[in-house]
Design an enzyme around this catalytic site. Structure first.
Site, short mmCIF file in Angstrom:
data_model
loop_
_atom_site.label_atom_id
_atom_site.label_comp_id
_atom_site.label_asym_id
_atom_site.label_seq_id
_atom_site.Cartn_x
_atom_site.Cartn_y
_atom_site.Cartn_z
N LYS A 25 -43.17 18.29 17.62
CA LYS A 25 -42.38 17.90 16.43
C LYS A 25 -40.91 17.70 16.80
CE LYS A 25 -40.69 21.09 13.34
NZ LYS A 25 -39.29 20.95 12.95
N ASN A 26 -40.32 18.70 17.44
CA ASN A 26 -38.88 18.64 17.69
C ASN A 26 -38.52 17.69 18.83
OD1 ASN A 26 -38.53 20.29 15.56
ND2 ASN A 26 -38.23 22.17 16.75
N CYS A 119 -35.68 23.73 6.93
CA CYS A 119 -35.90 25.16 6.68
C CYS A 119 -34.60 25.86 6.36
CB CYS A 119 -36.55 25.81 7.89
SG CYS A 119 -38.21 25.21 8.22
N ARG A 124 -26.42 26.56 8.56
CA ARG A 124 -26.79 25.68 9.68
C ARG A 124 -25.77 24.54 9.73
NH1 ARG A 124 -33.22 24.58 9.77
NH2 ARG A 124 -32.75 24.06 11.93
N ASP A 307 -38.07 29.98 17.21
CA ASP A 307 -39.20 29.47 16.42
C ASP A 307 -40.47 30.28 16.64
OD1 ASP A 307 -37.52 27.53 15.50
OD2 ASP A 307 -38.28 25.95 16.80
N ILE A 329 -30.06 33.43 16.81
CA ILE A 329 -29.78 32.01 16.51
C ILE A 329 -29.56 31.78 15.01
CG2 ILE A 329 -30.57 29.63 16.86
CD1 ILE A 329 -30.46 31.05 19.53
N ARG A 399 -45.18 20.61 7.31
CA ARG A 399 -44.04 19.86 7.87
C ARG A 399 -44.10 19.83 9.40
NH1 ARG A 399 -39.09 22.44 6.62
NH2 ARG A 399 -38.54 21.03 8.30
N1 EPU Z 1 -24.84 25.45 15.13
C1 EPU Z 1 -23.53 25.39 14.74
N2 EPU Z 1 -22.95 24.15 14.67
C2 EPU Z 1 -23.62 23.02 14.96
C3 EPU Z 1 -24.97 23.10 15.37
C4 EPU Z 1 -25.55 24.34 15.45
O1 EPU Z 1 -22.90 26.40 14.46
O2 EPU Z 1 -23.03 21.94 14.87
C5 EPU Z 1 -25.48 26.77 15.27
C6 EPU Z 1 -26.68 26.94 14.34
O3 EPU Z 1 -26.28 27.38 13.05
C7 EPU Z 1 -27.49 27.96 15.09
C8 EPU Z 1 -27.25 27.58 16.55
O4 EPU Z 1 -26.03 26.85 16.56
O5 EPU Z 1 -26.98 29.24 14.85
C9 EPU Z 1 -28.32 26.76 17.20
O6 EPU Z 1 -28.64 25.65 16.38
P1 EPU Z 1 -29.30 24.33 16.97
O7 EPU Z 1 -28.36 23.21 16.74
O8 EPU Z 1 -29.75 24.59 18.36
O9 EPU Z 1 -30.57 24.18 16.04
P2 EPU Z 1 -31.01 22.94 15.18
O10 EPU Z 1 -30.74 21.67 15.90
O11 EPU Z 1 -30.49 23.09 13.79
C10 EPU Z 1 -33.37 22.86 16.24
C11 EPU Z 1 -34.79 22.83 15.72
C12 EPU Z 1 -35.14 24.18 15.13
C13 EPU Z 1 -34.97 25.25 16.20
C14 EPU Z 1 -33.55 25.21 16.77
C15 EPU Z 1 -33.34 26.16 17.93
C16 EPU Z 1 -35.15 20.56 15.04
C17 EPU Z 1 -35.28 19.58 13.94
N3 EPU Z 1 -34.89 21.81 14.69
O12 EPU Z 1 -32.56 23.17 15.11
O13 EPU Z 1 -36.51 24.11 14.78
O14 EPU Z 1 -35.19 26.52 15.63
O15 EPU Z 1 -33.26 23.87 17.24
O16 EPU Z 1 -34.23 25.89 18.95
O17 EPU Z 1 -35.31 20.22 16.20
C18 EPU Z 1 -38.43 24.61 13.54
O18 EPU Z 1 -39.01 23.74 14.20
O19 EPU Z 1 -39.04 25.40 12.77
C19 EPU Z 1 -36.98 24.74 13.66
C20 EPU Z 1 -36.25 25.42 12.78
#
Ligand code: EPU
Length: 422
Positions: A25-26, A119, A124, A307, A329, A399
């Site tokens: 998915k990701n 989610c 975030r 995750d 995280i 999802r």
């Molecule tokens: N963060 C910031 N600023 C940013 C971006 C992130 O402060 O601009 C913080 C976030 O709040 C978090 C940390 O940095 O505390 C890491 O966030 P990251 O950007 O890595 O996560 P994401 O891109 O929002 C993706 C996956 C998530 C998965 C995380 C971590 C997708 C669509 N989502 O989220 O997947 O948990 O990386 O590996 O790819 C899931 O599949 O259930 C899911 C939540």
């Protein structure tokens, strides 16, 4: 009114047999978004049949792209986009919609999106994505839940992320793929989906080097050409199935996975007392119970994935001893544990740390899925528990997992989906 459903699990059955892992998915979400960057049609195989993909395909069609699905293959023709403002309602349904901004900036030099949904795991922010875009010369108006982004010229630059962000790393990579000159991303995320997206971009003629390390270098190119690409198997689905097999004291061979992506989980399962055998693209999980408590700390790859924290905590509710789970995280990722307490789990829960005292067994109860992985965790808890577990809001699971209950049934689970009022 939407059709409301629930899952009913009659637990206590061992999972046994063989199961195939779906595409990631990701990985699929950024890759389908990256297809917008191309100057010709592209074909992507092994796309999972899940709600987030359906939503993204609708978003791409709304922008003017052609998106044809045949089984798990998707053909995207991005040559006739007519807008750079994707549907606000659809963007709010999923987190991964933020990848459209990086892709639209790379393709058209502008884009306008609402803050993404997905989610609810606490705050975030996307400040790092925006910091990266600004470094490339993008002017950003970020107000009232909307991001309007425009660049007279997208120019390569150096970006040092303040923290490791999967979404930020990939999003900047998408925009930089077609910027003028070179971009260097420092403190980049190293997740398998970062590498897969880079490989897809390179298959279209992009020049991305270093993905999988914490420094990624991108030399922008003028055009990207047609490509046929296969996305990698889903790391988190593989892990969910591994944990489900262990939690039910089962014997399951998981096919079509990449064992190297699972090392942090495999190490923990071995510590718990589960047998894990690997061969090429198969992982076989065998457990005779008697699991030992372990401590888990979630980290960016190659650490233990956030995750898989929720599914793993289901398994630990019946391990002998005390397990401490530290989430680093997301600050609201223990909601599943509150639900498991209804099933007899013993847990002290706070924002970042939870302590689980292993109990001999769980008992089925009505519970509610608060998000995708919490839903998967409750399914595992239901499979472990004696009696019936009813899980409300299973649409969260849809999802990100393709036909989860059908595949679990093929392994011997007693799990049904029914209308919520039945
Ligand atoms: N963060 C910031 N600023 C940013 C971006 C992130 O402060 O601009 C913080 C976030 O709040 C978090 C940390 O940095 O505390 C890491 O966030 P990251 O950007 O890595 O996560 P994401 O891109 O929002 C993706 C996956 C998530 C998965 C995380 C971590 C997708 C669509 N989502 O989220 O997947 O948990 O990386 O590996 O790819 C899931 O599949 O259930 C899911 C939540």
């Amino acid at each position: 009114m939407p059709f409301v459903e629930k899952l009913i699990i009659n637990g206590g059955r061992r999972l046994t047999g063989d199961v195939q892992v779906a595409g990631g998915k990701n990985t699929s979400l950024p890759i389908l978004s990256a297809a917008l960057l191309c100057d010709e049609p592209v074909c992507v195989d092994n796309i999972p049949d899940i709600e987030d993909v359906h939503t993204l395909l609708e978003l791409l069609r709304g922008l003017g792209a052609l998106a044809q699905v045949s089984g798990h293959s998707v053909m995207i023709d991005p040559t006739r986009l007519h807008t750079t403002q994707p549907s606000s309602d659809l963007c709010k349904k999923m987190r991964g919609s933020y990848y459209l901004l990086g892709a639209l900036l790379g393709k058209a030099g502008q884009g306008s999106i609402p803050y993404p949904g997905g989610c609810d795991l606490g705050a975030r922010p996307i400040d790092q994505h925006l910091k990266g875009f600004r470094a490339l010369g993008v002017e950003i108006d970020d107000r009232f839940g909307w991001v309007d982004a425009k660049a007279a010229s997208l120019n390569g630059s150096e970006i040092f992320f303040d923290l490791v962000t999967v979404g930020g790393t990939i999003n900047v990579m998408l925009a930089a793929a077609r910027a003028k000159g070179s971009t260097v991303i420092y403190n980049a995320a190293k997740e398998p989906h970062v590498v897969d997206t880079a490989n897809f971009l390179n298959s279209m003629g992009a020049r991305v080097r270093g993905a999988g390390t914490d420094v990624i270098r991108i030399r922008g190119v003028d055009r990207l050409h047609a490509s046929t690409y296969t996305v990698i198997p889903d790391q988190i689905e593989t892990g969910t199935l591994m944990i489900a097999a262990a939690a039910t004291q089962g014997d399951v061979a998981i096919h079509g996975c990449i064992p190297a992506h699972m090392e942090s989980l495999t190490a923990k399962l071995l510590e718990i007392g589960v047998r894990v055998d690997e061969a090429d693209d198969v992982i076989r999980i065998r457990s005779a119970g008697g699991h030992r408590a372990v401590n888990i700390k979630t980290l960016a790859y190659p650490g233990f994935p956030t995750d898989l924290q929720s599914p793993m905590s289901a398994l630990l509710t019946t391990a002998v001893g005390t397990s401490i789970i530290t989430e680093t995280i997301f600050d609201k990722r223990f909601r599943h544990l509150h639900e498991m307490v209804r099933m007899g789990a013993r847990a002290r829960i706070s924002d970042w740390t939870s302590v689980i005292e292993g109990m001999p067994h769980l008992t089925g109860a009505p519970v509610t899925a608060s998000d995708l992985r919490a839903g998967a965790a409750l399914v595992i808890a239901g499979l472990m528990a004696g009696g019936n577990t009813e899980i409300s809001n299973p649409q969260h699971i849809d999802r990100g997992y393709e036909k989860l209950e059908t595949r679990l049934r093929s392994l011997g689970a007693d799990i049904q989906r029914v209308a919520a009022d039945s």
